[in-house]
Scaffold this active site. Structure first.
Site, PDB file in Angstrom:
ATOM      1  N   ASP A   1     -20.801  12.137 -15.004  1.00  0.00           N
ATOM      2  CA  ASP A   1     -22.207  11.839 -14.689  1.00  0.00           C
ATOM      3  C   ASP A   1     -22.336  10.987 -13.422  1.00  0.00           C
ATOM      4  O   ASP A   1     -23.431  10.548 -13.083  1.00  0.00           O
ATOM      5  CB  ASP A   1     -22.881  11.114 -15.881  1.00  0.00           C
ATOM      6  CG  ASP A   1     -22.164   9.815 -16.252  1.00  0.00           C
ATOM      7  OD1 ASP A   1     -21.160   9.447 -15.586  1.00  0.00           O
ATOM      8  OD2 ASP A   1     -22.594   9.158 -17.219  1.00  0.00           O
TER       9      ASP A   1
ATOM     10  N   CYS B   1       0.825  -1.215   0.000  1.00  0.00           N
ATOM     11  CA  CYS B   1       0.000   0.000   0.000  1.00  0.00           C
ATOM     12  C   CYS B   1       0.855   1.259   0.000  1.00  0.00           C
ATOM     13  O   CYS B   1       0.525   2.256  -0.653  1.00  0.00           O
ATOM     14  CB  CYS B   1      -0.887   0.044   1.240  1.00  0.00           C
ATOM     15  SG  CYS B   1      -2.084  -1.265   1.291  1.00  0.00           S
TER      16      CYS B   1
HETATM   17  C1  BEZ Z   1       0.536  -4.724   1.821  1.00  0.00           C
HETATM   18  O1  BEZ Z   1       0.088  -3.614   1.582  1.00  0.00           O
HETATM   19  O2  BEZ Z   1       1.740  -4.961   1.747  1.00  0.00           O
HETATM   20  C2  BEZ Z   1      -0.378  -5.853   2.174  1.00  0.00           C
HETATM   21  C3  BEZ Z   1      -1.547  -5.604   2.862  1.00  0.00           C
HETATM   22  C4  BEZ Z   1      -2.377  -6.657   3.185  1.00  0.00           C
HETATM   23  C5  BEZ Z   1      -2.067  -7.946   2.809  1.00  0.00           C
HETATM   24  C6  BEZ Z   1      -0.898  -8.178   2.110  1.00  0.00           C
HETATM   25  C7  BEZ Z   1      -0.054  -7.145   1.786  1.00  0.00           C
END
Ligand code: BEZ
Length: 224
Positions: A139, A46
């Site tokens: 929209d 992330c």
């Molecule tokens: C990650 O962002 O590295 C991750 C998050 C949840 C499960 C596996 C990886």
């Protein structure tokens, strides 16, 4: 079943974000919008995704696309995580990104929008939010959705590419073929009659001959 299908209107939810409380339709205004979800704050994949999204924010803005992320944790956690994301990008560890992050602490939105990954559980055995991309048109209708499991990071160059394709369809009435990149020829949609296509695409139409004799493989240079 909860979730969103192509053509559905974006739900007009209210949520707390790193940039204050929002109502989704007001947030979108007349712009295109991209909502991308994340399993959890302070996680490696992330962090790389949000870093890349921040670096590409000007590209989304050029295309009139408002960006908004979603992750399970609280606004306070998100703000603290933003510092890491900025540091990952080699920048000052500020609490701000060029787009808000929604706090979905109780997974209410993730459930409503069909975003859960049943294979990735948190320490309490609850499913994490998957990596979803929703792109809405001006929209407020869903134009595209991508659903990746929590363990696979998305390709943000591909997301920009699909925005270009969606906007070419919306504004220039063309489709984009396999592996299309901006600048490549595009395709005249099958429903457009030949005479109309000639008027609409003055740069010309190249039709590939096929064994069937059917003239459906029609290319034209990408319209401006
Ligand atoms: C990650 O962002 O590295 C991750 C998050 C949840 C499960 C596996 C990886």
């Amino acid at each position: 079943m909860p979730g969103l299908l192509l053509g559905d209107e974006a739900p007009n939810f209210e949520a707390d974000t790193t940039q204050g409380r929002i109502r989704f339709h007001d947030f979108l205004g007349d712009s295109w919008g991209i909502l991308f979800s994340h399993p959890r704050d302070f996680t490696p994949v992330c962090t790389t995704e949000l870093g890349r999204a921040a670096k590409l924010a000007h590209e989304f803005s050029k295309r009139n696309v408002k960006m908004i992320a979603l992750s399970i944790d609280s606004v306070q956690d998100h703000l603290s995580w933003c510092k890491d994301i900025n540091a990952y990008n080699g920048e000052q560890p500020a609490e701000k990104l060029p787009f808000p992050i929604i706090a979905d602490k109780n997974r209410e939105l993730a459930v409503k929008l069909g975003m859960l990954d049943p294979d990735e559980l948190d320490k309490d055995g609850m499913p994490l939010t998957a990596r979803v991309v929703f792109i809405f048109g001006p929209d407020k209708k869903l134009k595209l959705s991508i659903l990746y499991p929590a363990t696979t990071g998305r390709n943000f160059d591909e997301i920009l590419r699909v925005v270009d394709s969606l906007q070419l369809t919306a504004y220039k009435k063309v489709a984009t073929p396999v592996d299309w990149k901006p600048g490549d020829s595009v395709m005249v949609v099958p429903t457009l009659p030949e005479e109309e296509a000639k008027k609409l695409f003055p740069k010309g139409i190249f039709t590939k001959e096929l064994p069937s004799g059917k003239k459906y493989l029609r290319y034209t240079p990408q319209p401006e």
